[in-house]
Design a protein around this motif. Structure first.
Motif, PDB file in Angstrom:
ATOM      1  N   LEU A  74     -39.823 109.062 -30.403  1.00 38.73           N
ATOM      2  CA  LEU A  74     -40.400 108.330 -29.685  1.00 38.73           C
ATOM      3  C   LEU A  74     -39.342 107.808 -28.593  1.00 38.73           C
ATOM      4  CD1 LEU A  74     -42.981 106.381 -31.840  1.00 38.73           C
ATOM      5  CD2 LEU A  74     -43.369 108.171 -30.048  1.00 38.73           C
ATOM      6  N   LYS A  75     -38.113 107.616 -29.227  1.00 39.84           N
ATOM      7  CA  LYS A  75     -37.050 106.825 -28.153  1.00 39.84           C
ATOM      8  C   LYS A  75     -36.584 107.975 -27.259  1.00 39.84           C
ATOM      9  CE  LYS A  75     -32.506 104.709 -28.637  1.00 39.84           C
ATOM     10  NZ  LYS A  75     -32.137 105.026 -27.236  1.00 39.84           N
ATOM     11  N   LYS A  76     -36.659 109.228 -27.741  1.00 37.70           N
ATOM     12  CA  LYS A  76     -36.300 110.275 -26.858  1.00 37.70           C
ATOM     13  C   LYS A  76     -37.367 110.402 -25.640  1.00 37.70           C
ATOM     14  CE  LYS A  76     -34.984 115.228 -26.982  1.00 37.70           C
ATOM     15  NZ  LYS A  76     -34.946 116.444 -27.703  1.00 37.70           N
ATOM     16  N   ALA A 133     -39.224 107.449 -35.079  1.00 47.05           N
ATOM     17  CA  ALA A 133     -38.685 106.643 -34.202  1.00 47.05           C
ATOM     18  C   ALA A 133     -37.544 107.227 -32.972  1.00 47.05           C
ATOM     19  CB  ALA A 133     -37.985 105.508 -34.740  1.00 47.05           C
ATOM     20  N   SER A 134     -36.954 108.032 -33.637  1.00 49.99           N
ATOM     21  CA  SER A 134     -35.933 108.897 -32.814  1.00 49.99           C
ATOM     22  C   SER A 134     -36.853 109.717 -31.655  1.00 49.99           C
ATOM     23  CB  SER A 134     -35.134 109.491 -33.521  1.00 49.99           C
ATOM     24  OG  SER A 134     -35.653 110.711 -34.271  1.00 49.99           O
ATOM     25  N   LYS A 182     -39.364 108.172 -24.578  1.00 53.17           N
ATOM     26  CA  LYS A 182     -39.314 107.000 -23.693  1.00 53.17           C
ATOM     27  C   LYS A 182     -38.116 107.140 -22.679  1.00 53.17           C
ATOM     28  CE  LYS A 182     -38.404 101.962 -23.907  1.00 53.17           C
ATOM     29  NZ  LYS A 182     -38.245 100.891 -24.617  1.00 53.17           N
ATOM     30  N   ASP A 183     -36.915 107.541 -23.363  1.00 55.80           N
ATOM     31  CA  ASP A 183     -36.096 107.844 -22.748  1.00 55.80           C
ATOM     32  C   ASP A 183     -36.213 108.830 -21.282  1.00 55.80           C
ATOM     33  OD1 ASP A 183     -34.384 106.031 -23.762  1.00 55.80           O
ATOM     34  OD2 ASP A 183     -33.259 107.310 -25.057  1.00 55.80           O
ATOM     35  N   GLU A 207     -38.328 107.360 -18.745  1.00 56.99           N
ATOM     36  CA  GLU A 207     -37.530 106.315 -17.871  1.00 56.99           C
ATOM     37  C   GLU A 207     -36.819 107.061 -17.040  1.00 56.99           C
ATOM     38  OE1 GLU A 207     -35.609 103.835 -20.362  1.00 56.99           O
ATOM     39  OE2 GLU A 207     -37.337 102.832 -20.949  1.00 56.99           O
ATOM     40  N   GLN A 211     -37.830 107.131 -39.369  1.00 57.55           N
ATOM     41  CA  GLN A 211     -36.675 107.381 -38.537  1.00 57.55           C
ATOM     42  C   GLN A 211     -36.844 108.387 -37.606  1.00 57.55           C
ATOM     43  OE1 GLN A 211     -33.314 107.497 -41.297  1.00 57.55           O
ATOM     44  NE2 GLN A 211     -33.182 105.071 -41.550  1.00 57.55           N
TER      45      GLN A 211
END
Length: 153
Positions: A98-100, A95-96, A102-103, A106, A92
């Motif tokens: 990697l999401k950060k 994943a968080s 990615k954001d 972007e 988890q």
């Protein structure tokens, strides 16, 4: 007289042995009738019940090996549960992260197309106002990106 005493002791021994054997036998292994029914038969018909138990009801062959199941009483005592919990926590967190990332990518891609740098707004006053320009200002502010090291060599 001696014969009666020996007969009474033999009957008592067969009854006690049969009753103890019924009680100690696993209920799933009894044959014929259920374990409580065998106990009732043993009490009502002591000698006949013991003989029937030994001939009919007793499990045959080697008794199955008892498997010792040492189940923990609480989840925090189970090492497998704790290991899986730690793996889930790490997954988890990754994943968080990697999401950060990615954001942020972007946001940089969106910010770069409009002409404004997203880094300039988050550094506070005077961060991009150095005399050397944007790249030197980044390195001198203490917030240098790890990718800027090649440019300073």
């Amino acid at each position: 007289m001696l014969f009666r005493v020996v007969l009474a002791v033999a009957v008592l021994a067969i009854f006690v042995y049969g009753l103890v054997d019924v009680i100690r036998t696993d209920g799933r292994l009894t044959r014929g009738i259920s374990k409580p029914a065998w106990i009732i038969v043993m009490i009502v018909l002591p000698v006949l019940g013991a003989i029937l138990w030994l001939l009919i009801g007793r499990p045959r062959g080697n008794p199955p090996v008892r498997q010792n199941y040492s189940h923990p009483t609480a989840p925090d005592d189970d090492p497998d549960f704790l290991r899986n919990l730690e793996l889930r926590r790490r997954n988890q967190a990754e994943a968080s992260r990697l999401k950060k990332l990615k954001d942020e990518l972007e946001a940089k891609a969106d910010g770069g197309s409009s002409g404004a740098s997203p880094d300039a707004g988050g550094r506070g006053p005077g961060a991009s106002g150095s005399a050397d320009g944007g790249a030197a200002g980044d390195a001198s502010s203490g917030d240098a990106d790890t990718h800027d090291t090649d440019e300073r060599k």
